[in-house]
Each structure stands twice: as structure tokens, then as C-alpha cells.
Design a protein around this motif. Structure first.
Motif, PDB file in Angstrom:
ATOM      1  N   CYS A 190      49.689  50.399   8.641  1.00  0.00           N
ATOM      2  CA  CYS A 190      48.791  50.800   7.549  1.00  0.00           C
ATOM      3  C   CYS A 190      49.004  49.809   6.411  1.00  0.00           C
ATOM      4  CB  CYS A 190      49.098  52.228   7.093  1.00  0.00           C
ATOM      5  SG  CYS A 190      48.629  53.481   8.283  1.00  0.00           S
ATOM      6  N   ASP A 191      48.443  48.602   6.589  1.00  0.00           N
ATOM      7  CA  ASP A 191      48.678  47.523   5.633  1.00  0.00           C
ATOM      8  C   ASP A 191      47.387  46.969   5.032  1.00  0.00           C
ATOM      9  OD1 ASP A 191      47.612  46.186   7.793  1.00  0.00           O
ATOM     10  OD2 ASP A 191      49.338  44.871   8.110  1.00  0.00           O
ATOM     11  N   GLY A 192      46.276  47.688   5.211  1.00  0.00           N
ATOM     12  CA  GLY A 192      45.010  47.232   4.657  1.00  0.00           C
ATOM     13  C   GLY A 192      44.310  46.184   5.493  1.00  0.00           C
ATOM     14  N   SER A 193      44.794  45.939   6.713  1.00  0.00           N
ATOM     15  CA  SER A 193      44.172  44.937   7.589  1.00  0.00           C
ATOM     16  C   SER A 193      42.714  45.292   7.867  1.00  0.00           C
ATOM     17  CB  SER A 193      44.905  44.856   8.931  1.00  0.00           C
ATOM     18  OG  SER A 193      46.200  44.377   8.755  1.00  0.00           O
ATOM     19  N   THR A 194      41.935  44.247   8.141  1.00  0.00           N
ATOM     20  CA  THR A 194      40.525  44.434   8.485  1.00  0.00           C
ATOM     21  C   THR A 194      40.359  44.354   9.994  1.00  0.00           C
ATOM     22  OG1 THR A 194      39.845  43.435   6.397  1.00  0.00           O
ATOM     23  CG2 THR A 194      38.194  43.529   8.140  1.00  0.00           C
ATOM     24  N   LEU A 195      39.659  45.326  10.573  1.00  0.00           N
ATOM     25  CA  LEU A 195      39.338  45.331  12.004  1.00  0.00           C
ATOM     26  C   LEU A 195      37.819  45.327  12.144  1.00  0.00           C
ATOM     27  CD1 LEU A 195      41.732  48.149  13.345  1.00  0.00           C
ATOM     28  CD2 LEU A 195      42.135  45.688  13.318  1.00  0.00           C
ATOM     29  N   THR A 196      37.326  44.752  13.235  1.00  0.00           N
ATOM     30  CA  THR A 196      35.887  44.842  13.491  1.00  0.00           C
ATOM     31  C   THR A 196      35.604  46.191  14.150  1.00  0.00           C
ATOM     32  OG1 THR A 196      36.009  43.865  15.694  1.00  0.00           O
ATOM     33  CG2 THR A 196      35.708  42.343  13.825  1.00  0.00           C
ATOM     34  N   VAL A 197      34.395  46.643  14.017  1.00  0.00           N
ATOM     35  CA  VAL A 197      34.005  47.916  14.638  1.00  0.00           C
ATOM     36  C   VAL A 197      34.192  47.832  16.151  1.00  0.00           C
ATOM     37  CG1 VAL A 197      32.068  49.500  15.026  1.00  0.00           C
ATOM     38  CG2 VAL A 197      32.417  48.476  12.765  1.00  0.00           C
ATOM     39  N   GLN A 198      33.947  46.641  16.741  1.00  0.00           N
ATOM     40  CA  GLN A 198      34.094  46.465  18.188  1.00  0.00           C
ATOM     41  C   GLN A 198      35.560  46.571  18.630  1.00  0.00           C
ATOM     42  OE1 GLN A 198      32.345  44.298  16.209  1.00  0.00           O
ATOM     43  NE2 GLN A 198      30.319  45.096  16.767  1.00  0.00           N
ATOM     44  N   GLN A 199      36.508  46.222  17.746  1.00  0.00           N
ATOM     45  CA  GLN A 199      37.935  46.298  18.105  1.00  0.00           C
ATOM     46  C   GLN A 199      38.406  47.737  18.248  1.00  0.00           C
ATOM     47  OE1 GLN A 199      39.202  43.621  14.762  1.00  0.00           O
ATOM     48  NE2 GLN A 199      40.755  42.997  16.244  1.00  0.00           N
ATOM     49  N   ALA A 200      37.882  48.633  17.419  1.00  0.00           N
ATOM     50  CA  ALA A 200      38.364  50.019  17.427  1.00  0.00           C
ATOM     51  C   ALA A 200      37.224  50.968  17.064  1.00  0.00           C
ATOM     52  CB  ALA A 200      39.527  50.170  16.467  1.00  0.00           C
ATOM     53  N   PRO A 201      36.232  51.110  17.978  1.00  0.00           N
ATOM     54  CA  PRO A 201      35.071  51.945  17.654  1.00  0.00           C
ATOM     55  C   PRO A 201      35.421  53.412  17.406  1.00  0.00           C
ATOM     56  CG  PRO A 201      34.994  51.242  19.959  1.00  0.00           C
ATOM     57  CD  PRO A 201      36.127  50.514  19.306  1.00  0.00           C
ATOM     58  N   ALA A 202      36.378  53.945  18.148  1.00  0.00           N
ATOM     59  CA  ALA A 202      36.745  55.353  17.959  1.00  0.00           C
ATOM     60  C   ALA A 202      37.360  55.565  16.578  1.00  0.00           C
ATOM     61  CB  ALA A 202      37.712  55.798  19.051  1.00  0.00           C
ATOM     62  N   LEU A 203      38.261  54.660  16.179  1.00  0.00           N
ATOM     63  CA  LEU A 203      38.877  54.784  14.857  1.00  0.00           C
ATOM     64  C   LEU A 203      37.829  54.618  13.764  1.00  0.00           C
ATOM     65  CD1 LEU A 203      41.363  55.164  13.082  1.00  0.00           C
ATOM     66  CD2 LEU A 203      41.795  52.710  13.277  1.00  0.00           C
ATOM     67  N   TYR A 204      36.895  53.676  13.954  1.00  0.00           N
ATOM     68  CA  TYR A 204      35.831  53.482  12.968  1.00  0.00           C
ATOM     69  C   TYR A 204      34.980  54.750  12.835  1.00  0.00           C
ATOM     70  CZ  TYR A 204      31.774  51.681  10.504  1.00  0.00           C
ATOM     71  OH  TYR A 204      30.760  51.500   9.597  1.00  0.00           O
ATOM     72  N   SER A 205      34.735  55.424  13.946  1.00  0.00           N
ATOM     73  CA  SER A 205      33.908  56.637  13.890  1.00  0.00           C
ATOM     74  C   SER A 205      34.609  57.754  13.121  1.00  0.00           C
ATOM     75  CB  SER A 205      33.542  57.112  15.304  1.00  0.00           C
ATOM     76  OG  SER A 205      34.667  57.687  15.943  1.00  0.00           O
ATOM     77  N   ILE A 206      35.923  57.649  12.973  1.00  0.00           N
ATOM     78  CA  ILE A 206      36.678  58.685  12.265  1.00  0.00           C
ATOM     79  C   ILE A 206      36.863  58.338  10.788  1.00  0.00           C
ATOM     80  CG2 ILE A 206      38.938  59.821  12.099  1.00  0.00           C
ATOM     81  CD1 ILE A 206      39.070  59.485  15.189  1.00  0.00           C
ATOM     82  N   ILE A 207      37.303  57.097  10.489  1.00  0.00           N
ATOM     83  CA  ILE A 207      37.584  56.760   9.087  1.00  0.00           C
ATOM     84  C   ILE A 207      36.492  55.923   8.436  1.00  0.00           C
ATOM     85  CG2 ILE A 207      40.075  56.957   9.419  1.00  0.00           C
ATOM     86  CD1 ILE A 207      40.259  53.890   9.237  1.00  0.00           C
ATOM     87  N   GLY A 208      35.613  55.326   9.234  1.00  0.00           N
ATOM     88  CA  GLY A 208      34.525  54.532   8.676  1.00  0.00           C
ATOM     89  C   GLY A 208      35.025  53.505   7.674  1.00  0.00           C
ATOM     90  N   ASN A 209      34.323  53.383   6.559  1.00  0.00           N
ATOM     91  CA  ASN A 209      34.689  52.413   5.524  1.00  0.00           C
ATOM     92  C   ASN A 209      35.379  53.084   4.340  1.00  0.00           C
ATOM     93  OD1 ASN A 209      31.908  51.109   6.803  1.00  0.00           O
ATOM     94  ND2 ASN A 209      33.586  49.670   6.454  1.00  0.00           N
ATOM     95  N   LEU A 210      36.057  54.174   4.620  1.00  0.00           N
ATOM     96  CA  LEU A 210      36.760  54.924   3.576  1.00  0.00           C
ATOM     97  C   LEU A 210      37.753  54.053   2.818  1.00  0.00           C
ATOM     98  CD1 LEU A 210      37.069  57.800   2.405  1.00  0.00           C
ATOM     99  CD2 LEU A 210      38.812  58.219   4.131  1.00  0.00           C
ATOM    100  N   TYR A 211      38.359  53.078   3.478  1.00  0.00           N
ATOM    101  CA  TYR A 211      39.374  52.220   2.855  1.00  0.00           C
ATOM    102  C   TYR A 211      38.855  50.804   2.605  1.00  0.00           C
ATOM    103  CZ  TYR A 211      42.048  56.205   4.353  1.00  0.00           C
ATOM    104  OH  TYR A 211      42.484  57.496   4.535  1.00  0.00           O
ATOM    105  N   GLY A 212      37.553  50.585   2.783  1.00  0.00           N
ATOM    106  CA  GLY A 212      36.955  49.289   2.524  1.00  0.00           C
ATOM    107  C   GLY A 212      36.334  48.691   3.771  1.00  0.00           C
ATOM    108  N   GLY A 213      35.670  47.552   3.588  1.00  0.00           N
ATOM    109  CA  GLY A 213      35.030  46.863   4.700  1.00  0.00           C
ATOM    110  C   GLY A 213      33.528  46.825   4.530  1.00  0.00           C
ATOM    111  N   THR A 214      32.846  46.283   5.546  1.00  0.00           N
ATOM    112  CA  THR A 214      31.391  46.163   5.543  1.00  0.00           C
ATOM    113  C   THR A 214      30.824  47.139   6.565  1.00  0.00           C
ATOM    114  OG1 THR A 214      31.610  43.820   4.996  1.00  0.00           O
ATOM    115  CG2 THR A 214      29.463  44.547   5.819  1.00  0.00           C
ATOM    116  N   PRO A 215      30.050  48.136   6.121  1.00  0.00           N
ATOM    117  CA  PRO A 215      29.529  49.151   7.058  1.00  0.00           C
ATOM    118  C   PRO A 215      28.859  48.535   8.286  1.00  0.00           C
ATOM    119  CG  PRO A 215      29.017  49.779   4.800  1.00  0.00           C
ATOM    120  CD  PRO A 215      29.590  48.381   4.747  1.00  0.00           C
ATOM    121  N   GLY A 216      29.235  49.054   9.460  1.00  0.00           N
ATOM    122  CA  GLY A 216      28.667  48.590  10.727  1.00  0.00           C
ATOM    123  C   GLY A 216      29.279  47.323  11.271  1.00  0.00           C
TER     124      GLY A 216
END
Length: 183
Positions: free
Chosen positions: A23-49
Motif C-alpha cells: 500500500c504505497d500509492g503505486s499506479t496499476l492499470t485496470v488490465q493488471q487488476a480488474p477485480a481490484l479496480y472494480s472494488i476500489i476504483g479511483n478512490l485513491y487516485g488515477g485516471t478512470p477506466g
């Protein structure tokens, strides 16, 4: 017990286990972790989608989300607080320190234990306090007797650490686990 995707745990070792990430603020692509993205979305930052950020708990303590009586509401994902602050006179509560003094010649009214109406007097044996009010224009103290304390020169400031004592452990988030079902 299997971990849920998005679950955060503390680990006492120097690596993130398989299917977990720091939990270090790293950026992941939606393709790298679609399930996690579906849960936390852009709550901690990033570009939607496109991409999203993991929570950043480096140098932070976790705090429960929500609000309580007399507390400011804290939604999930809100980062607050500072590692250090600069204290200024405006941060200090107003207060005074009264010094009441008189000559120590009045031995009849001397007291061994001071009260809020006792006056500081010059030493005579062990009796340092006197309950009799001094007369106007009475004795004065040397200018160096009482001095300013706890404040810097006007216009200057020094940062002060606000860190509580701590032990470092690794906060990690599960990237690939059991998908949590909403009630």
C-alpha cells in the motif's frame, strides 16, 4: 482464511506475498487488476477506466472511516494530517502568569504554603510567601527575574515533529483473492 480482493493487512516481513502489493500509492492499470479496480476504483487516485492508485499507507496510520459525535466526517480514501507542523503564537491558547511580589519584612503574615492570593517575597528562613497585598509603588523586581519563554523572535518559526512512536510493518492490499460480495 483466504483473503478478499481489496483487503488490507499488516505483514512483519520485507516483501509483499504473492497476490498482494504494498500500500504505497503505486499506479496499476485496470488490465493488471480488474477485480481490484472494480472494488476500489479511483478512490485513491488515477485516471478512470485506464489506471488507478493503491492506497498509500507509507508513514501513515490507518483510521476508521465515518464520523462520530463532535468529530469531522472522514470518508474512505481521505488522507489527513501532517508529519510536522510549525507552531505559531496563534496556535497557543491565551494565558497569563501573574507574579505578585512584596518585600519580605512582614513576618507576622508569612505562610509556608502559598495560595492564589499569596505574594512572592524575598527569602527569610523557609517562608517564601506572604498573604498581605503590597502597597502601590512598592518594590520592583530586576528585569531579568521574569523573562519570556516558549516563543521565538517575532516572525520566526521552527517545525515541530508530530510523529507518534511507531514500529514499521508492511501494509499490503490483496490484488487477487476471493471477490467480496456486497450484502
Amino acid at each position: 482464511m483466504d483473503a478478499f480482493t481489496g483487503e488490507i493487512r499488516l505483514f512483519p516481513f520485507t516483501f509483499a506475498p504473492q497476490d498482494w502489493a504494498y500500500c504505497d500509492g503505486s499506479t496499476l492499470t485496470v488490465q493488471q487488476a480488474p477485480a481490484l479496480y472494480s472494488i476500489i476504483g479511483n478512490l485513491y487516485g488515477g485516471t478512470p477506466g485506464q489506471n488507478f492508485k493503491l492506497p498509500n499507507l507509507n508513514g501513515r496510520a490507518a483510521m476508521g472511516a465515518g464520523n462520530g459525535p463532535g468529530l469531522t466526517p472522514r470518508p474512505t480514501g481521505t488522507a489527513v494530517g501532517e508529519d510536522q507542523v510549525t507552531l505559531l503564537p496563534a496556535n497557543m491558547a491565551g494565558h497569563t502568569h501573574a507574579v505578585q511580589v512584596k518585600v519580605g519584612g512582614d513576618t507576622a503574615a508569612a505562610v509556608d504554603t502559598p495560595t492564589s492570593t499569596s505574594y512572592l517575597s524575598q527569602p527569610r528562613n523557609v517562608l517564601l510567601y506572604n498573604a498581605t497585598q503590597p502597597v502601590a509603588g512598592g518594590p520592583t523586581l530586576a528585569p531579568t527575574t521574569v523573562s519570556q519563554a516558549g516563543q521565538l523572535a517575532p516572525g520566526s518559526s521552527v517545525p515541530r515533529s508530530t510523529l507518534q512512536p511507531f514500529l514499521t510493518l508492511a501494509y499490503c492490499i490483496c490484488i487477487n483473492g476471493e471477490y467480496p460480495l456486497r450484502p
